[in-house]
Design a protein around this motif. Structure first.
Motif, mmCIF file in Angstrom:
data_model
loop_
_atom_site.group_PDB
_atom_site.id
_atom_site.type_symbol
_atom_site.label_atom_id
_atom_site.label_comp_id
_atom_site.label_asym_id
_atom_site.label_seq_id
_atom_site.Cartn_x
_atom_site.Cartn_y
_atom_site.Cartn_z
ATOM 1 N N TYR A 1 0.844 -1.176 0.000
ATOM 2 C CA TYR A 1 0.000 0.000 0.000
ATOM 3 C C TYR A 1 0.884 1.230 0.000
ATOM 4 C CZ TYR A 1 -3.188 3.619 1.523
ATOM 5 O OH TYR A 1 -3.906 4.769 1.595
ATOM 6 N N ARG A 2 0.511 2.215 -0.807
ATOM 7 C CA ARG A 2 1.251 3.469 -0.839
ATOM 8 C C ARG A 2 0.307 4.582 -1.270
ATOM 9 N NH1 ARG A 2 6.601 4.632 -4.412
ATOM 10 N NH2 ARG A 2 6.495 6.865 -4.212
ATOM 11 N N LYS A 3 0.324 5.688 -0.528
ATOM 12 C CA LYS A 3 -0.526 6.839 -0.824
ATOM 13 C C LYS A 3 0.278 8.098 -0.555
ATOM 14 C CE LYS A 3 -4.358 9.221 -1.364
ATOM 15 N NZ LYS A 3 -4.906 9.434 -2.668
ATOM 16 N N SER A 4 0.194 9.070 -1.449
ATOM 17 C CA SER A 4 0.902 10.327 -1.317
ATOM 18 C C SER A 4 -0.113 11.464 -1.285
ATOM 19 C CB SER A 4 1.866 10.496 -2.482
ATOM 20 O OG SER A 4 2.562 11.703 -2.369
ATOM 21 N N ILE A 5 0.036 12.361 -0.309
ATOM 22 C CA ILE A 5 -0.847 13.514 -0.174
ATOM 23 C C ILE A 5 -0.006 14.770 -0.351
ATOM 24 C CG2 ILE A 5 -2.413 14.749 1.359
ATOM 25 C CD1 ILE A 5 -2.811 12.021 2.813
ATOM 26 N N LYS A 6 -0.349 15.580 -1.353
ATOM 27 C CA LYS A 6 0.408 16.803 -1.634
ATOM 28 C C LYS A 6 -0.234 17.985 -0.921
ATOM 29 C CE LYS A 6 1.863 15.343 -6.196
ATOM 30 N NZ LYS A 6 1.810 15.643 -7.623
ATOM 31 N N LEU A 7 0.610 18.785 -0.261
ATOM 32 C CA LEU A 7 0.185 19.998 0.415
ATOM 33 C C LEU A 7 1.135 21.120 0.014
ATOM 34 C CD1 LEU A 7 -0.279 18.335 3.911
ATOM 35 C CD2 LEU A 7 -2.102 18.942 2.324
ATOM 36 N N GLY A 8 0.994 21.627 -1.206
ATOM 37 C CA GLY A 8 1.940 22.616 -1.725
ATOM 38 C C GLY A 8 3.283 21.957 -1.978
ATOM 39 N N PRO A 9 4.388 22.535 -1.481
ATOM 40 C CA PRO A 9 5.707 21.927 -1.692
ATOM 41 C C PRO A 9 5.975 20.744 -0.752
ATOM 42 C CG PRO A 9 5.949 23.928 -0.439
ATOM 43 C CD PRO A 9 4.488 23.835 -0.837
ATOM 44 N N GLY B 1 9.926 20.057 -1.360
ATOM 45 C CA GLY B 1 10.643 20.538 -2.528
ATOM 46 C C GLY B 1 9.736 20.676 -3.729
ATOM 47 N N ASN B 2 10.366 20.697 -4.905
ATOM 48 C CA ASN B 2 9.636 20.825 -6.153
ATOM 49 C C ASN B 2 10.151 19.781 -7.133
ATOM 50 O OD1 ASN B 2 12.079 21.849 -7.161
ATOM 51 N ND2 ASN B 2 11.487 23.943 -6.715
ATOM 52 N N ARG B 3 9.867 19.955 -8.421
ATOM 53 C CA ARG B 3 10.283 18.954 -9.414
ATOM 54 C C ARG B 3 11.801 18.884 -9.583
ATOM 55 N NH1 ARG B 3 5.956 19.596 -14.310
ATOM 56 N NH2 ARG B 3 4.143 19.008 -13.081
ATOM 57 N N LEU B 4 12.492 19.995 -9.375
ATOM 58 C CA LEU B 4 13.941 20.025 -9.576
ATOM 59 C C LEU B 4 14.729 19.566 -8.349
ATOM 60 C CD1 LEU B 4 14.302 23.418 -11.467
ATOM 61 C CD2 LEU B 4 14.260 21.111 -12.425
#
Length: 62
Positions: free
Chosen positions: A5-13, A28-31
Motif C-alpha cells: 500500500y502506498r498513498k501520497s498527499i500533496k500539500l503545496g511543496p 521541494g519541487n520537481r527540480l
C-alpha cells in the motif's frame, strides 16, 4: 509477490507519504527534493530536464 500500500498527499511543496511501513515526508519541487522515508533514511534528489537525475542518501536510520 505480496500486496503493498502506498498513498501520497500533496500539500503545496510538502508531500506526506503513507505506506504499510509507516509515514514519510518530503519537501521541494520537481527540480530539488529532500525526503525522509518511513524507516528514517534521508535523501536529497536533483532532477534536471532531459531525464538527468542525481540522488544522495544523507543519513541512515537513527
Amino acid at each position: 509477490m505480496g500486496w503493498s500500500y502506498r498513498k501520497s498527499i500533496k500539500l503545496g511543496p510538502f508531500r506526506l507519504n503513507l505506506s504499510r511501513g509507516g509515514v514519510g515526508h518530503s519537501w521541494g519541487n520537481r527540480l530539488f527534493r529532500v525526503t525522509r522515508t518511513a524507516d528514517g533514511r534521508r535523501t536529497l534528489s536533483v532532477n534536471l530536464p532531459g531525464g538527468l537525475h542525481w540522488r544522495k542518501t544523507l543519513g541512515g536510520r537513527h
